[in-house]
Design a protein around this motif. Sequence first.
Motif, PDB file in Angstrom:
ATOM      1  N   ILE B  28       1.128  -1.577   0.151  1.00 34.03           N
ATOM      2  CA  ILE B  28       0.074   0.187   0.307  1.00 34.03           C
ATOM      3  C   ILE B  28       1.237   1.405   0.075  1.00 34.03           C
ATOM      4  O   ILE B  28       0.439   2.031  -0.744  1.00 34.03           O
ATOM      5  CB  ILE B  28      -0.834  -0.090   1.383  1.00 34.03           C
ATOM      6  CG1 ILE B  28      -1.924  -1.352   1.176  1.00 34.03           C
ATOM      7  CG2 ILE B  28      -2.028   1.027   1.574  1.00 34.03           C
ATOM      8  CD1 ILE B  28      -2.776  -1.454   1.805  1.00 34.03           C
ATOM      9  N   GLY B  39      -4.967   6.141  -4.643  1.00 31.75           N
ATOM     10  CA  GLY B  39      -5.418   5.812  -3.279  1.00 31.75           C
ATOM     11  C   GLY B  39      -6.766   6.482  -3.596  1.00 31.75           C
ATOM     12  O   GLY B  39      -7.406   6.822  -2.513  1.00 31.75           O
ATOM     13  N   THR B  40      -7.249   6.730  -4.504  1.00 32.36           N
ATOM     14  CA  THR B  40      -8.542   7.229  -4.723  1.00 32.36           C
ATOM     15  C   THR B  40     -10.156   6.644  -4.728  1.00 32.36           C
ATOM     16  O   THR B  40      -9.263   5.301  -4.698  1.00 32.36           O
ATOM     17  CB  THR B  40      -8.631   7.452  -6.197  1.00 32.36           C
ATOM     18  OG1 THR B  40      -8.464   6.342  -6.860  1.00 32.36           O
ATOM     19  CG2 THR B  40      -8.279   8.958  -6.807  1.00 32.36           C
ATOM     20  N   PRO B  41     -11.165   7.082  -3.869  1.00 32.80           N
ATOM     21  CA  PRO B  41     -11.991   5.981  -3.090  1.00 32.80           C
ATOM     22  C   PRO B  41     -12.052   5.281  -4.483  1.00 32.80           C
ATOM     23  O   PRO B  41     -12.945   4.221  -4.325  1.00 32.80           O
ATOM     24  CB  PRO B  41     -12.811   7.441  -2.809  1.00 32.80           C
ATOM     25  CG  PRO B  41     -12.155   8.817  -2.664  1.00 32.80           C
ATOM     26  CD  PRO B  41     -10.605   8.933  -4.055  1.00 32.80           C
ATOM     27  N   ASN B  43     -11.115   4.299  -7.273  1.00 36.02           N
ATOM     28  CA  ASN B  43     -10.090   3.233  -6.674  1.00 36.02           C
ATOM     29  C   ASN B  43     -10.263   1.786  -5.992  1.00 36.02           C
ATOM     30  O   ASN B  43     -10.224   0.582  -5.956  1.00 36.02           O
ATOM     31  CB  ASN B  43      -8.626   3.159  -7.188  1.00 36.02           C
ATOM     32  CG  ASN B  43      -7.575   2.290  -7.938  1.00 36.02           C
ATOM     33  OD1 ASN B  43      -7.910   1.231  -8.465  1.00 36.02           O
ATOM     34  ND2 ASN B  43      -6.845   1.638  -6.796  1.00 36.02           N
ATOM     35  N   LEU B  44     -10.251   1.889  -4.546  1.00 36.32           N
ATOM     36  CA  LEU B  44     -10.772   1.680  -3.275  1.00 36.32           C
ATOM     37  C   LEU B  44     -11.227   0.703  -4.028  1.00 36.32           C
ATOM     38  O   LEU B  44     -11.583  -0.356  -3.618  1.00 36.32           O
ATOM     39  CB  LEU B  44     -10.737   2.470  -2.362  1.00 36.32           C
ATOM     40  CG  LEU B  44      -9.683   2.952  -2.323  1.00 36.32           C
ATOM     41  CD1 LEU B  44      -9.268   3.602  -0.868  1.00 36.32           C
ATOM     42  CD2 LEU B  44      -8.218   2.023  -2.064  1.00 36.32           C
ATOM     43  N   SER B  45     -12.748   1.145  -4.308  1.00 29.42           N
ATOM     44  CA  SER B  45     -14.034   0.403  -4.596  1.00 29.42           C
ATOM     45  C   SER B  45     -13.775  -0.348  -6.179  1.00 29.42           C
ATOM     46  O   SER B  45     -14.449  -1.477  -6.125  1.00 29.42           O
ATOM     47  CB  SER B  45     -15.539   1.217  -4.821  1.00 29.42           C
ATOM     48  OG  SER B  45     -15.125   2.890  -5.197  1.00 29.42           O
ATOM     49  N   ILE B  47     -10.589  -2.091  -6.584  1.00 34.61           N
ATOM     50  CA  ILE B  47     -10.065  -2.799  -5.726  1.00 34.61           C
ATOM     51  C   ILE B  47     -10.959  -4.241  -5.942  1.00 34.61           C
ATOM     52  O   ILE B  47     -11.423  -5.143  -6.141  1.00 34.61           O
ATOM     53  CB  ILE B  47      -9.052  -2.533  -5.479  1.00 34.61           C
ATOM     54  CG1 ILE B  47      -7.730  -2.339  -5.315  1.00 34.61           C
ATOM     55  CG2 ILE B  47      -8.221  -3.982  -4.413  1.00 34.61           C
ATOM     56  CD1 ILE B  47      -6.912  -1.542  -4.896  1.00 34.61           C
ATOM     57  N   ILE B 283      -4.946  -6.458  -4.187  1.00 32.08           N
ATOM     58  CA  ILE B 283      -3.700  -4.860  -4.144  1.00 32.08           C
ATOM     59  C   ILE B 283      -2.223  -4.907  -5.189  1.00 32.08           C
ATOM     60  O   ILE B 283      -2.560  -3.593  -5.870  1.00 32.08           O
ATOM     61  CB  ILE B 283      -3.411  -3.782  -2.916  1.00 32.08           C
ATOM     62  CG1 ILE B 283      -4.840  -3.515  -2.005  1.00 32.08           C
ATOM     63  CG2 ILE B 283      -2.607  -3.287  -3.039  1.00 32.08           C
ATOM     64  CD1 ILE B 283      -4.713  -3.618  -0.970  1.00 32.08           C
ATOM     65  N   ASN B 286      -4.407  -4.555  -9.007  1.00 36.63           N
ATOM     66  CA  ASN B 286      -4.096  -3.526  -9.169  1.00 36.63           C
ATOM     67  C   ASN B 286      -3.251  -2.693  -8.806  1.00 36.63           C
ATOM     68  O   ASN B 286      -3.000  -1.228  -9.884  1.00 36.63           O
ATOM     69  CB  ASN B 286      -5.215  -2.971  -7.796  1.00 36.63           C
ATOM     70  CG  ASN B 286      -6.136  -1.068  -8.282  1.00 36.63           C
ATOM     71  OD1 ASN B 286      -5.211  -0.604  -8.449  1.00 36.63           O
ATOM     72  ND2 ASN B 286      -7.298  -1.662  -9.329  1.00 36.63           N
TER      73      ASN B 286
END
Lengths: 518, 334
Positions: B28, B39-41, B43-45, B47, B283, B286
């Motif tokens: 990370i 680290g954008t929201p 991209n997190l969703s 993943i 992670i 991605n």
Amino acid sequence: MNPAPGTLPTPPVSPGGPPLFRLSQVTKSFGAVRALRNVSFELAPGEVHALLGENGAGKSTLIKVITGAHQPDGGLLEFEGREVSHLTPTRARQLGIACIYQQPALFPDLSVAENIGLRLEPPGSFSRVNWQQRHQQARELLTRIGAAIDPETEVRALSMPEQQLVEIACALGSGAKLVVMDEPTASLTRTEQELLFGVVRDLRASGVGVIYISHRLEEIFALADRVTVLRDGESVATRSVRDADGTSTLTEAELIRMMVGREVAAIYPPRTATFGQTVLGIDNLSCAAGGVREVSLEVRAGEVFGLAGLVGAGRTELARVLFGITPADSGTIRLNGHTIRVGNPQEAVEHGVAYVPEDRRRHGVILPLPIAHNMTMAIHRRFFPGTWLRFGREESLASEFIQKLGIKAYGPAAPGGSLSGGNQQKVSLARWLATEPRLLILDEPTQGVDVGAKSEIHKIIRDLAAEGLAVLMISSDLPEVLGMSDRIGIMQGGRLVHVLDGATATADAVMTAALAAA
Amino acid sequence: MSSQNSRSIKSLLLRHEVLLVLVLVLEIFYFLNNARNFGTPDNLSNIVRHSAEIGLLALAMMPVILTGGIDLSVGSLLGLCAVLFGVMTHDWHWATLPAAFVTILLGGLAGAFNATLITALRLPPLIVTLGTYSLFRGLAEAITQGTKTYRSFDPGFLGLGEFRFLGLPLQGWVLGFAALFFGILVHLTVFGRSFRAIGYSPEGTRYAGIPVLRRTAMPYILAGLTAAVAALLFTARLQQARADAGTGYELAAITAVVLGGTSIFGGSGTVYGTLTGIAAIAILSNGISRVPAVLKAGIGGELASLLTGALLLLALAAPALVRLLQSARKQPTT
């Protein structure tokens, strides 16, 4: 100065010349635990030197030092008068040190001759196998130790004692000068023991030094020249078993006192005289697959019914039928007067039948699991209603049994494998006591267990019987059968051939019945 | 005292799960600094959405492996379930909800088929599920004749693929629920206790009066049900159902479980370890595809697969390597 071979039974008590093997002031620690403290030990050629001690006294560590598996932290090792500074297993083999373990380490799918060949023939050559020579060699070695084993049989088909004989043949064939035997008789019957004793005496006569480890004191008297007692990692004493004219210089009580460091008053707890109603009744019980034939017997509440017989006589097989591992083909099982069906172990447990199996490492305890988990395994349904684990309750149950049975472990979370044999056996027992059974079947309850734990287990068994439990105890340990049983059943070829009164039975009577032709 | 302390710290570091969490943190940290928009929201969703199906399969695979078994058929079953769902909604014109329900039921049945072969006939799980691995995929291909792809699903169903609640995509909720379910099953119930015991010693467990065969069957049935749920998520996310859906997913799932510290021989392992394993792989794949140099070369997928393999081997070998180094230092070889 060595006595000429064949002049037994007068053994070399303290022969002249250099000892075959000497350990001086050997120390070994594992972390904070000091397994060996200044242990000194000496072995003469042509001597049988017994090593005695409770489980955890340091015998295993000492063997591992002798075979090069462990490096001592301090002290001196000498072989044939020369110092050995760095002993590895390979070096030990080259010197002529062989070890026969409790569990033979042979390849089950290979033949006896192949197993012997693998050990003895030089490794790394890709030349053709000379089968004739290989079989010849195997046959010779087996004949020398008096084993009637065909070199072409697969090891898988051999019994445990036969496998041990093959191991001994390997040791012999490698020209070993020092043979370590770690509880070789643990799974042997009387006759097989005698055969083994003969082999040990032959080894001694040919000048081989034998280090003999056993929990059975009578064997030590029968076989050993000297005995060294270990306690808490220290060598307590080395004593001659007999003096020059063959009279015994040592008593069992003395040995036990040295091992335990305290007086063990009565070896077997006194019998209780009162029995309740019949708990277990079986009529004409047979199981073809298990080798049980038309067995009928009754065990009353408060009674210890001992089952004697040779290995393979059908005793464990009977227990397995009663516990539902190999269900019966015909006959009836009654528990408290009601006929029950036992088709699998779950049903047996539901009816209140508990079975503490012979092979505790495979069947009695799941070694990697914490002892608390092991103890609740047979009561999952009752102890954890709704299938939810209750860790606090489990821990207190385990602590209770640890205290009640005197289990030596650092706590309920200790994995079963971290305990000594005797303590594992107590965990296995605790698992079944937790089920609050009506019938407790014990299969070799003290096999491979040290003297201290053994008498503790005997006392527990007697106390359980006094509380009204019916106990069916299978044992190959004759003094145990005689000392513990209220009645003794003798099995042979899958049948119950004789029932003797426990208080008046003698070893002779039991052995005679077990050996008598059917 | 201090040596005792350092020893226990060392043994803690050697614990698989701890090692893996460290790797995760490093990943990370690295990607936050080096990968574009990592680290954008959004991209997190992303993943979470992309790791959901394999994550579900891994969570269901964990108890199977805990009993000392393996299920190679889950990827193929995902494909078969996706196709069956397509058949029900398109060819038979069923409504989405009953079709989904029946799909999950069929997944359970397929799992029960594996379980029956393994327990009643006592066949090795590796062989049985290798058989059904081909069987299920073959069935899916036979139904679609290898070419047909079901598209244009009910917009409500497809919406699920993009649905969010409290900022977390639906896949995240399903994955979280599955993690909770399997976590509780494995760690807090007698079933999990039995799985572990069976993994260590089926014979020993039988001698304790535990119904070994019934207990062994359970994880396979759950794996079947879970594969069907994963098939629905897959179909909703990609907006299509094809026979080759989920190809190779069984191996990805096994990788996540083993990376997460569950012993392939059975007996030991944790569900939270499996979750960490899933996260580490998701992670990694991605993040690596967002590192500018990788992006430019267009080798994101290849590099992800390569690094996952390296990570698995390293994580498994690390404790053994450390032990080897320690003993080499202690004992000069002769």
